[in-house]
Each structure stands twice: as C-alpha cells, then as structure tokens.
Enzyme design. Structure first.
Site, short mmCIF file in Angstrom:
data_model
loop_
_atom_site.label_atom_id
_atom_site.label_comp_id
_atom_site.label_asym_id
_atom_site.label_seq_id
_atom_site.Cartn_x
_atom_site.Cartn_y
_atom_site.Cartn_z
CE LYS A 1 -6.33 13.93 0.23
NZ LYS A 1 -6.45 12.71 -0.55
NE ARG A 2 -3.49 9.99 10.09
CZ ARG A 2 -3.25 9.06 11.01
NH1 ARG A 2 -4.13 8.11 11.25
NH2 ARG A 2 -2.14 9.08 11.73
CG HIS B 1 -2.00 -0.95 1.24
ND1 HIS B 1 -3.23 -0.72 0.66
CD2 HIS B 1 -2.05 -2.19 1.75
CE1 HIS B 1 -3.99 -1.79 0.85
NE2 HIS B 1 -3.30 -2.69 1.50
CE LYS C 1 -14.01 5.99 0.78
NZ LYS C 1 -13.18 6.01 1.99
CB THR D 1 -10.13 4.92 -1.14
OG1 THR D 1 -9.62 5.27 0.15
CG2 THR D 1 -9.46 3.66 -1.63
CE LYS E 1 -2.36 10.84 3.06
NZ LYS E 1 -3.03 9.97 2.07
#
Ligand code: NBG
Length: 810
Positions: free
Chosen positions: A545-546, A354, A657, A653, A551
């Site tokens: 998100k985290r 992952h 969504k 993911t 990110k």
C-alpha cells in the site's frame, strides 16, 4: 465451426492492424508491436457493442450516471477486456497461429497509473462493475501524460522517475474525440454591469478534448465509456511571433495549456497548495459538466428535469467545484435563477468522502480561488446564503461560520472548504466503510450531519472479482470453478458455496496447492527483481500500500527487528520461516515516509546477509508497487497486514483483495477490516490493538509514548538497535527523526499497540504451523468475501443514491 471463423476473423483483424496501423511486417514485429496490434483489433471488436449500447441508452433514455474522478488507476486493460468479452482463448489461439504467445503480449502493455492509490483504483473497479451491471455510466477524468512516478530504489532510498505509459505518445485503447471539445476559462473578473448571464470575463482559455476508452462489462453486451480529457491550447501556435523569430513566445500558449494534463499530483493525502492543481480540478470538472449538459440537451429541453435524468457522483472533493460550475452553467448560460440552479444542482450531485485525515481535507485560499475562478467564488457565497437559511430552520444553535463553505476565520485570509461545499451541494454524502461513515458523522461532518440528518449514507467499498481473483489467480479460480462452477465471477456471493468444503481435507489440500503454486511464482519474481532468494514454504507476510505513517509500515519494520533479535538470541529454537514482503510508494515530498522505506531496506540488507539467520527470516522490499505488481503479489500472500491506527483508514481495498485470494488478515479494527471480520468470522482473522474509540480516549487523556515504550522491553530493544546504528552501518543519526517521533509524540500510537501486535503475530505463527487449521481459515476467508465485490457496492449506490437502474433492485 463458428469458432474457426471467429478465429480467422480475429487473425485477419490483428494482422491488418499490425500492417496498416503499426506499420510492421509480421516477420519483423517485436512483442510491443503485436501488443498494439492486438489492442487495436480488440478495440475494433468491441466497437459494435459500444455503439449499440450508446444507441440503446439514447433510445430508452435511462438515467445516466456520471462518475467524476481526478484519478483512474486502471492498470493494464488487455487481459481484463478479453475476459469480459469472453474471448481470451480465442485470442490466445489466434495469436498462436501467428506464432505469438498471448501471455508475453500481456507483459508488453504499459500499466496506466493515472492514480495514486485506493481512491483511483476504486474508480477503476467501479467502471468494471457499472458496465457489468448495465448501468448507463460515464467515467470522467484527466488523461495525464505522465501517471504516477516510477519508484526506483537506490541504496535503499526511493528515487522518483517520470512514468511513460503512452507508447510513443499514444494510448491504443483510446479514441480521441475531436468533436467533443470544450472551452475552459480561467481568471479575469466578473462584470457587475453585465445584464443577464455571461458576466464572467476570463483572461485565459484552454480546450478540453475527450479521449474515450470502451469499458465492456463481464458477461454482457453493455459497454460504457471512460472519457479522459486532455488539454490543448485554444489560441494555437502564434505564427506571426514565430516568423519574427520569437520562438518561445510563439509556443507559450501551447506549453501553458498542455501543462494542465501533463502530470498527476503524486500525493494521495495532502492537498497541493498549488494553482495548477486547482486548475486541473476545474478543467476536468467543467469539461465533464459541459459535456453532460450538451448530451442532455440533445434529447431534452427542460434543464429543470436534469436530476431525473442525471446523477453526478463526486469521487472525493477534487471535483467539488462541480457545485458552483453546474450552477454557473444553469444561471449564466441558461437563464436560471440562482436558487433554482442550486436546487437542480443538489438534485444531481452526490459526494463520496475517502478520508478523515485533517491534512487531506481540501481547502483553497480565498485569494487564489478568487483569482482563478472569480465567478465561482461569487456563486459559492450565494450557496452559503442558501445554506444559512436552511441552517436557521434546522439547527439554530450551530454557528454558521463554523460550517459554511467559505471559512473567513482561518487566520490566513479565508479559504474555501471543499468538503463542506461538496456536502452542502450534494443530496447524498457517503463514507466507504461502516466505521468510516459513522466516524464521519461524528467528527468532520458532525454539525452538517445534524442539519441534514438523512444525507449521510454508507457504501462499503468493494473490488472487482474479475481482475482481483479470476484473472490474477488462475490456480485458485480454476479450483473454485471446478468446485462450484463459474457463476461466482458475476455473483460473488456464490463463493459462500465453498464454505462446506473448508471441512473437506482433499479440498483444503487443493487450495494449499494453488497457494503454493502462486508462492513459487512470486518467489521467482522476487528473485528476478530483487536478487533475494526466498523459500516458498515460508510464511509470506505481505504489506502492500502507499507508505504513510498512519498505515504503520514502521510498526511492521519494528516487529521484523524484534523477530530478528529473538532469532539471534536463540538461533536453535524451532523458528517458523518467515518472509516479510513490503511494497509501496511514498509521496515525493513526504520525508518521513521516504525514511521508512530506507529503514525497511536497511533492515532487509542486515537481516538477509546475516549468516546466523538463513532462511528463518527474509525481508523483501519490492520496488515500484503498481497494479500489475499487486496482481502478482496478492495471490502469493499468506498473511495480509492491515495494521493502521484504528480510526484512520477509511476503508482499505487491498485488505479485500488479499482476503479474497485466501490470505489471512492481521489487523486492527479499522476501516473495512471490521466488516471483513464479520464476514469471515472472528476465529479466521487476527485482530489486535486499540479500537478507534480507545485511540480517541487515549489521545484525550494525554498519551505518553515513553511509558508505553518502557513497558515493552521488545519494542525498547528494537528501537535501541536502530538508534545504535545496527542497521545503518554505525550511523546513529540516520533514524533519529523516526525515533524522536516515536519517543516524543507517537501520534499513530505505535507503541501502545506494539505488544498486542506481537501477540497477534505469535497467534499467526501458531496457526500457520497447523496446515489444517490454516487452510480451513484460508478457505473461509475466500468463501466469506462475496460481500466485497464492487458489484455489490455499485448496486447499493444505485439503490440508495442514483436510482438509475431500477431493474437491478426488483
Ligand atoms: C483512500 C483511503 C482508503 C480507501 C480508498 C478508497 C484516499 C484519499 N483515500 O482507505 O485511504 O479504501 O480511499 O475509498 O485516497
């Protein structure tokens, strides 16, 4: 008629649970009591199906799939369970008769956060899909007493608080299986003199006890099991010590054992160099393997045929100790020869990777590993010898030492590379998006891929449409059902039938109304939880998100500052009202990520209080991001921020969504964004920034962020404003670590991508001003997302790896 009977029956069940299990008179019951009573009644309701599924699996002897995952980020279960059983309305009416509102009950359910982020949520979506498709699957994990911490924001800083998801120590969904208990050993030594098998002399033992939750599929009678292990002491309370007045020593074993399932490690990217974590990994892996071997032997006697009957999927390397553990069970307990045990093990196991982040690839120091699991270390050495034999036959130019499971030259006394162990011990290894799989084969597993060229396969992630569209977004799912019927819920490719409606003005109008209803709801939620008033007609720009440097929430924050400065410089211009919504948790030890949260909150405060700005720009940080909050935020999003440095996000993911719910993406060509672009069309997504290859090339050339900053006046101005203390009450030191990081290193290439990001955001604004264009794209996003159902992902796992449900592929 049957409906009335069914309703009366359900009412009776609920009341009975309320009185006899919760112990409350209906007159005095509070919503939480009703929530428990309803849960217990529904649990009873699925019991028949659950038992007949188990019986059917035994009778037909289909191949079982075991999904081993350290994390299951389940969220609330009631709404989804009712939907899958197709009794939501029935339950709503039954409760109404009793004077109780179902929607209020939904809110009472705690959010089971037994996971950190994407990896754990993926496991939960997979459970839903495996049941829906009728695969004989078992999820195995740990029943943490405390899930992921609750995030509280104090003066802009993240504060962690312990999470309590077990209502009074209980989870009404699960059944404790006292008969499913196994001994788990630790420590000690291996006796070289021992005759056959059983040569490990451990010094510590705990018991693993299974707790089962039924996972019903959608539109099927099939119900699978999620079995989570809790740890209990083997030698229980020492009464003699207690009687002698030695109270703490008497409880010592208990405390030690129960610590194993006490807390989830709140980190989704860095391995914890902690003994407890290694013990947790072994604890649940060993219990799961012992359980599946016992189940197999109940109806078979030849363990050599295990790979024909059992698939074991490792969700990341956390359960990679399954390789030596299954071999140990076969050799030490069932008399196998080592090589045969290795072949059987490899026939059963497959492994999902992952992440490519180097710090997230688990390694255990040899010393620690040997202390906790001495027998397993010995077995891994044997695995390495089998591996070297294979390597010599396949690619003799590769140095074995650089790829073996045991790395003796790490400069730290040696370590076990869990990724390599999992790769060597698995017959298939998969990445989670096309780009990630390709990079995996080119980078972290390059040599192993050369040795085993058929082993790596791609399984692009997906999400369950039951939770992530039907249940979380009634305005939109009603519209879709009115337009194309409801078969898309179990066959998401059918969303494609919406495509022609993108050109229908009336449909676009209805789509826009659904979005607006969700935005009104989200605006109310924001007001209640943060006190900030936002205008539902503004563009809702969402990043959830985290919090992690790769990110790039920091880049989003800097764009916000740039926008703020532009508005201040020219307040009278025709600004498109914008609401920046950011939510996410930082690992407690990740100082930089926590500082980014503080910066976002500081910017929010300055911007939101600036009278010149008004409704042109609002910044909202929603605290304590979790599954339930995602279910509220996602339907109300216009824009989805997926802006990681290319090559670093394995898949994502949340991106799926959001697009599924009609948000447009602004993003880099990273992870599954690439495939989202292919599905929705380049004109319906806003792509910017360097590609993964360009990022790698720039790094090789020697990237200098100072040049990039100099070339971008808007970035420079934003950084200077932060440095000058404009958002920190004049404190010029607070953000120095972030700024120094950008000027001197900028590993995540924020400066290199910044101007193109601003360009993409301008394109977003222009598109949003033209509602016909925007909603045409939004419809085409929803319509194009059929591919990203986790049902599709699970089908392809089954077709290419597990081969447990051939009827799915006929
Ligand atoms: C995460 C990745 C995401 C991916 C999920 C699910 C870990 C270690 N990795 O990009 O960062 O979507 O896994 O595959 O949590």
């Amino acid at each position: 008629m049957t409906n009335i009977l069914a309703k009366e029956d359900l009412k009776r069940k609920i009341l009975k649970r309320l009185v006899y299990s919760v112990g409350k008179d209906p007159e005095f019951a509070v919503p939480r009591d009703w929530c428990v009573a309803v849960t217990l009644a529904i649990r009873q309701f699925v019991m028949d199906r659950w038992m007949s599924t188990t019986k059917r699996i035994y009778d037909t002897d289909v191949k079982r799939v075991y999904y081993l995952s350290m994390e299951f980020l389940i969220g609330r279960l009631l709404r989804d369970t009712l939907l899958n059983l197709q009794i939501t309305d029935l339950c709503r009416e039954a409760l109404a008769d009793l004077g109780v509102e179902l929607d209020e009950i939904f809110e009472e359910e705690p959010d089971a956060a037994l996971g950190n982020g994407g990896l754990g949520r993926l496991a939960a979506c997979f459970m839903d899909s495996m049941s829906t498709l009728g695969i004989a699957a078992y999820g195995y994990g740990i029943r943490y007493e405390h899930g992921l911490f609750r995030q509280h924001i104090h003066e802009g800083w993240q504060i962690e608080e312990a999470e309590e998801w077990l209502i009074q120590g209980e989870d009404p969904w699960s059944l404790s299986r006292l008969e499913s208990r196994y001994l788990i050993d630790f420590g000690g030594h291996v006796d070289p003199e021992a005759p056959n098998g059983r040569c490990w002399r451990p010094v510590e033992q705990v018991e693993a006890i299974g707790n089962d939750t039924a996972i019903p599929g959608w539109g099927t009678e099939h119900v699978n099991t999620l079995r989570l292990w809790s740890a209990k002491p083997h030698q229980t309370f020492d009464l003699s010590q207690f009687n002698e007045g030695n109270y703490l020593a008497a409880a010592h074993h208990e405390v030690l054992a129960e610590t194993l399932s006490r807390v989830l490690y709140p980190d989704d990217s860095t391995p914890q160099g902690r003994e407890l974590r290694l013990k947790q990994e072994y604890f649940f892996t060993s219990a799961s393997l012992q359980d599946l071997v016992r189940r197999y032997l109940a109806t078979h006697d030849d363990l050599r045929a295990l790979p024909d009957h059992v698939s074991i999927q490792l969700n990341d390397t956390h359960p990679a100790v399954a390789v030596p553990e299954l071999m140990r069970l076969l050799v030490d307990e069932h008399g196998f020869r080592m090589k045969d045990a290795f072949d059987v093990t490899r026939g059963c196991i497959s492994y999902t990777n992952h992440t490519l982040l180097p710090e997230a690839l688990e390694r255990w120091p040899l010393e620690l590993f040997g202390k906790v699991l001495p027998r397993h270390l010995q077995i891994i050495e044997r695995v390495d010898r089998f591996f070297v034999d294979e390597l010599n036959g396949a690619a003799s130019e590769i140095q074995p030492q650089s790829v073996k499971a045991i790395d003796l030259d790490d400069g730290n006394g040696g370590s076990v590379r869990m990724g390599n162990l999992a790769f060597i011990g698995a017959h298939k290894v998969n990445g989670v998006s096309e780009l990630h799989t390709e990079l995996m084969a080119r980078t972290v597993f390059r040599d192993l891929h050369r040795i085993y060229p058929d082993r790596i396969v791609n399984m692009t992630n997906g999400v369950t449409p039951r939770r992530w569209l039907f249940n979380c977004n009634p305005p939109l799912s009603d519209l879709i059902c009115d337009t194309i019927g409801d078969r898309w819920i179990g066959d998401l490719d059918r969303l494609e039938e919406l495509k022609p409606h993108a050109d229908d003005a009336a449909f676009r109008e209805s789509f826009a109304e659904a979005k607006r209803a969700n935005k009104v709801f989200l605006a109310q939620y924001i007001r209640e939880h943060t006190g900030i008033a936002v205008d539902p007609d503004a563009l809702f720009d969402v990043q959830i998100k985290r919090i992690h440097e790769y990110k790039r929430q920091l880049m989003n924050a800097l764009q916000t500052v740039a926008r703020y400065q532009a508005i201040k410089a020219n307040p009278e211009a025709d600004w498109l009202p914008l609401v920046k919504i950011i939510s996410g948790k930082a690992a407690p030890s990740y100082t930089t990520a926590k500082l980014i949260i503080k910066l976002i909150n500081d910017i929010a405060q300055t911007v939101n209080e600036d009278p010149v700005i008004g409704d042109r720009l609002k910044v909202v940080f929603i605290p304590n991001y979790n599954v339930s909050r995602a279910e509220i935020i996602i339907p109300g999003a216009d824009l989805s921020e997926q802006i990681s440095t290319a090559g670093m996000e394995a898949s994502g993911t949340g991106n799926m969504k959001l697009a599924l719910n009609g948000a447009l993406t602004v993003g880099t060509l990273d992870g599954a964004n690439v495939e989202i672009m292919q599905q929705v069309g380049e004109e319906n997504i806003f792509i910017f920034g360097l590609t993964a290859d360009q990022v790698a090339a720039r790094r090789n050339e020697g990237y200098n962020p100072i040049n990039a900053i100099e070339e971008s006046p808007r970035l420079k101005a934003a950084l200077e404003a932060i440095g000058s203390g404009e958002f920190s009450g004049g404190d010029t030191g607070r953000y120095k670590p972030l700024l120094d990081g950008l000027y001197h290193n900028d590993y995540f290439m924020l400066a290199a991508d910044f101007d193109d990001y601003l360009r993409a955001q301008r394109d977003v604004g222009a598109a949003y001003r033209d509602p016909d264009r925007w909603f045409r794209s939004a419809v085409l996003n929803t319509a194009g997302m059929g591919f990203f159902s986790s049902d599709r992902t699970i089908r392809s796992y089954d077709r290419e790896i597990w081969k447990s449900a051939p009827w799915l592929h006929e």
